[in-house]
Motif scaffolding. Structure first.
Motif, PDB file in Angstrom:
ATOM      1  N   ARG A 163       0.858  -1.178   0.000  1.00 10.36           N
ATOM      2  CA  ARG A 163       0.000   0.000   0.000  1.00 10.36           C
ATOM      3  C   ARG A 163       0.895   1.229   0.000  1.00 10.36           C
ATOM      4  O   ARG A 163       1.771   1.372   0.842  1.00 10.36           O
ATOM      5  CB  ARG A 163      -0.870  -0.016   1.256  1.00 10.36           C
ATOM      6  CG  ARG A 163      -1.973   1.003   1.239  1.00 10.36           C
ATOM      7  CD  ARG A 163      -2.859   0.893   2.469  1.00 10.36           C
ATOM      8  NE  ARG A 163      -3.497  -0.415   2.523  1.00 10.36           N
ATOM      9  CZ  ARG A 163      -3.673  -1.095   3.654  1.00 10.36           C
ATOM     10  NH1 ARG A 163      -3.266  -0.626   4.800  1.00 10.36           N
ATOM     11  NH2 ARG A 163      -4.268  -2.264   3.637  1.00 10.36           N
ATOM     12  N   ARG A 164       0.709   2.134  -0.969  1.00 15.57           N
ATOM     13  CA  ARG A 164       1.520   3.345  -1.071  1.00 15.57           C
ATOM     14  C   ARG A 164       0.945   4.446  -0.185  1.00 15.57           C
ATOM     15  O   ARG A 164      -0.258   4.512   0.029  1.00 15.57           O
ATOM     16  CB  ARG A 164       1.597   3.820  -2.526  1.00 15.57           C
ATOM     17  CG  ARG A 164       2.369   2.833  -3.401  1.00 15.57           C
ATOM     18  CD  ARG A 164       2.553   3.335  -4.798  1.00 15.57           C
ATOM     19  NE  ARG A 164       3.121   4.659  -4.879  1.00 15.57           N
ATOM     20  CZ  ARG A 164       4.419   4.930  -4.932  1.00 15.57           C
ATOM     21  NH1 ARG A 164       5.295   3.962  -4.898  1.00 15.57           N
ATOM     22  NH2 ARG A 164       4.847   6.171  -5.036  1.00 15.57           N
ATOM     23  N   ARG A 165       1.852   5.282   0.341  1.00 13.86           N
ATOM     24  CA  ARG A 165       1.436   6.386   1.213  1.00 13.86           C
ATOM     25  C   ARG A 165       0.442   7.328   0.540  1.00 13.86           C
ATOM     26  O   ARG A 165      -0.505   7.775   1.154  1.00 13.86           O
ATOM     27  CB  ARG A 165       2.645   7.213   1.645  1.00 13.86           C
ATOM     28  CG  ARG A 165       3.230   6.756   2.938  1.00 13.86           C
ATOM     29  CD  ARG A 165       4.291   7.705   3.372  1.00 13.86           C
ATOM     30  NE  ARG A 165       5.543   7.210   2.808  1.00 13.86           N
ATOM     31  CZ  ARG A 165       6.623   7.904   2.626  1.00 13.86           C
ATOM     32  NH1 ARG A 165       6.653   9.155   2.925  1.00 13.86           N
ATOM     33  NH2 ARG A 165       7.700   7.357   2.124  1.00 13.86           N
ATOM     34  N   GLY A 166       0.681   7.641  -0.713  1.00  5.53           N
ATOM     35  CA  GLY A 166      -0.171   8.588  -1.421  1.00  5.53           C
ATOM     36  C   GLY A 166      -1.456   7.968  -1.955  1.00  5.53           C
ATOM     37  O   GLY A 166      -2.220   8.615  -2.654  1.00  5.53           O
ATOM     38  N   GLY A 167      -1.694   6.720  -1.644  1.00  2.00           N
ATOM     39  CA  GLY A 167      -2.868   6.017  -2.157  1.00  2.00           C
ATOM     40  C   GLY A 167      -2.458   5.072  -3.266  1.00  2.00           C
ATOM     41  O   GLY A 167      -1.424   5.234  -3.901  1.00  2.00           O
ATOM     42  N   GLY A 168      -3.239   4.091  -3.497  1.00  2.00           N
ATOM     43  CA  GLY A 168      -2.934   3.109  -4.532  1.00  2.00           C
ATOM     44  C   GLY A 168      -2.023   2.014  -4.002  1.00  2.00           C
ATOM     45  O   GLY A 168      -1.754   1.920  -2.801  1.00  2.00           O
ATOM     46  N   TYR A 169      -1.576   1.175  -4.931  1.00  2.00           N
ATOM     47  CA  TYR A 169      -0.767   0.028  -4.564  1.00  2.00           C
ATOM     48  C   TYR A 169       0.493  -0.017  -5.412  1.00  2.00           C
ATOM     49  O   TYR A 169       0.538   0.525  -6.509  1.00  2.00           O
ATOM     50  CB  TYR A 169      -1.558  -1.282  -4.757  1.00  2.00           C
ATOM     51  CG  TYR A 169      -2.815  -1.316  -3.932  1.00  2.00           C
ATOM     52  CD1 TYR A 169      -2.763  -1.670  -2.596  1.00  2.00           C
ATOM     53  CD2 TYR A 169      -4.039  -0.958  -4.481  1.00  2.00           C
ATOM     54  CE1 TYR A 169      -3.900  -1.683  -1.818  1.00  2.00           C
ATOM     55  CE2 TYR A 169      -5.189  -0.968  -3.709  1.00  2.00           C
ATOM     56  CZ  TYR A 169      -5.116  -1.331  -2.385  1.00  2.00           C
ATOM     57  OH  TYR A 169      -6.235  -1.322  -1.609  1.00  2.00           O
ATOM     58  N   GLY A 170       1.510  -0.690  -4.895  1.00  2.00           N
ATOM     59  CA  GLY A 170       2.745  -0.905  -5.631  1.00  2.00           C
ATOM     60  C   GLY A 170       3.001  -2.385  -5.739  1.00  2.00           C
ATOM     61  O   GLY A 170       2.471  -3.184  -4.968  1.00  2.00           O
ATOM     62  N   LEU A 171       3.816  -2.757  -6.721  1.00  2.00           N
ATOM     63  CA  LEU A 171       4.177  -4.156  -6.937  1.00  2.00           C
ATOM     64  C   LEU A 171       5.680  -4.236  -7.068  1.00  2.00           C
ATOM     65  O   LEU A 171       6.270  -3.543  -7.900  1.00  2.00           O
ATOM     66  CB  LEU A 171       3.490  -4.687  -8.210  1.00  2.00           C
ATOM     67  CG  LEU A 171       3.853  -6.096  -8.652  1.00  2.00           C
ATOM     68  CD1 LEU A 171       3.379  -7.121  -7.610  1.00  2.00           C
ATOM     69  CD2 LEU A 171       3.255  -6.394 -10.012  1.00  2.00           C
ATOM     70  N   LEU A 172       6.314  -5.069  -6.253  1.00  2.00           N
ATOM     71  CA  LEU A 172       7.751  -5.312  -6.332  1.00  2.00           C
ATOM     72  C   LEU A 172       7.957  -6.665  -6.993  1.00  2.00           C
ATOM     73  O   LEU A 172       7.423  -7.679  -6.540  1.00  2.00           O
ATOM     74  CB  LEU A 172       8.391  -5.324  -4.938  1.00  2.00           C
ATOM     75  CG  LEU A 172       8.267  -4.062  -4.104  1.00  2.00           C
ATOM     76  CD1 LEU A 172       8.845  -4.294  -2.718  1.00  2.00           C
ATOM     77  CD2 LEU A 172       8.974  -2.914  -4.780  1.00  2.00           C
ATOM     78  N   GLU A 173       8.735  -6.648  -8.092  1.00  2.00           N
ATOM     79  CA  GLU A 173       9.023  -7.883  -8.817  1.00  2.00           C
ATOM     80  C   GLU A 173      10.516  -7.995  -9.027  1.00  2.00           C
ATOM     81  O   GLU A 173      11.202  -6.981  -9.214  1.00  2.00           O
ATOM     82  CB  GLU A 173       8.352  -7.858 -10.196  1.00  2.00           C
ATOM     83  CG  GLU A 173       6.849  -7.785 -10.149  1.00  2.00           C
ATOM     84  CD  GLU A 173       6.249  -7.714 -11.537  1.00  2.00           C
ATOM     85  OE1 GLU A 173       5.480  -8.641 -11.870  1.00  2.00           O
ATOM     86  OE2 GLU A 173       6.553  -6.771 -12.276  1.00  2.00           O
TER      87      GLU A 173
END
Length: 177
Positions: A163-173
């Motif tokens: 979960r990103r601080r500014g909203g939305g999501y991130g993906l680490l690959e």
């Protein structure tokens, strides 16, 4: 050091780029010419964010600062990067094992970190099931976690959604070898 500037919702002026390059030049002797720095400036309603990411010798250094003015945020992010490097100087010297890498001592009364200051307080093992990115985000939300590790069913690799601080999501690959 190679510099890349990215302006989000703003056109960066040459004097800001020159100032950022001058301030980042203090790290040149630590990283060398093969290092790459990415400066991202984002303008939002009431504040401006400056994020600097430095890629060097397989290591990534990142700092971000928010302020009402771009130059103030730049000063804060440069100071934060310097603190990060000073805090971890023993580990960095050991990793690079070069006598030339001399990271300056801090003038401030910053807490000194010991060689083994990273202390693992809990170890957890669990089965990593193949699932889609959407399923992983749903699972993370159900658990009310900030991140979730899973095996990506499309690639077969271990990935992490967060979960990103500014909203939305991130993906680490993982990057292909």
């Amino acid at each position: 050091m190679k510099l890349t500037f990215i302006g989000r919702k703003v056109n960066l002026k040459d004097n800001f780029k020159e100032l950022a390059a001058k301030k980042l030049s203090r790290f040149d002797r630590l990283f060398g010419d093969d290092a790459e720095a990415k400066v991202v400036v984002t303008v939002e309603k009431n504040h401006q964010t400056v994020e600097i990411t430095i890629f060097s010798r397989g290591m990534i250094y990142r700092a971000e600062a928010r302020a009402n003015e771009m130059n103030v945020a730049l000063d804060e992010v440069i100071a934060s990067l310097g603190s990060q490097i000073r805090r971890n100087k023993k580990r960095l010297n050991k990793k690079f094992s070069s006598a030339e890498l001399l990271i300056p001592e801090s003038d401030s009364s910053e807490e000194d970190y010991e060689e083994n200051s990273f202390q693992i307080v809990r170890r957890k093992r669990f089965a990593v099931k193949p699932m889609s990115v959407d399923e992983a985000i749903l699972q993370m939300e159900l658990l009310d976690h900030q991140f979730f590790m899973f095996r990506n069913e499309e690639t077969g690799d271990i990935s992490v959604v967060y979960r990103r601080r500014g909203g939305g999501y991130g993906l680490l690959e993982p990057e292909p070898a």
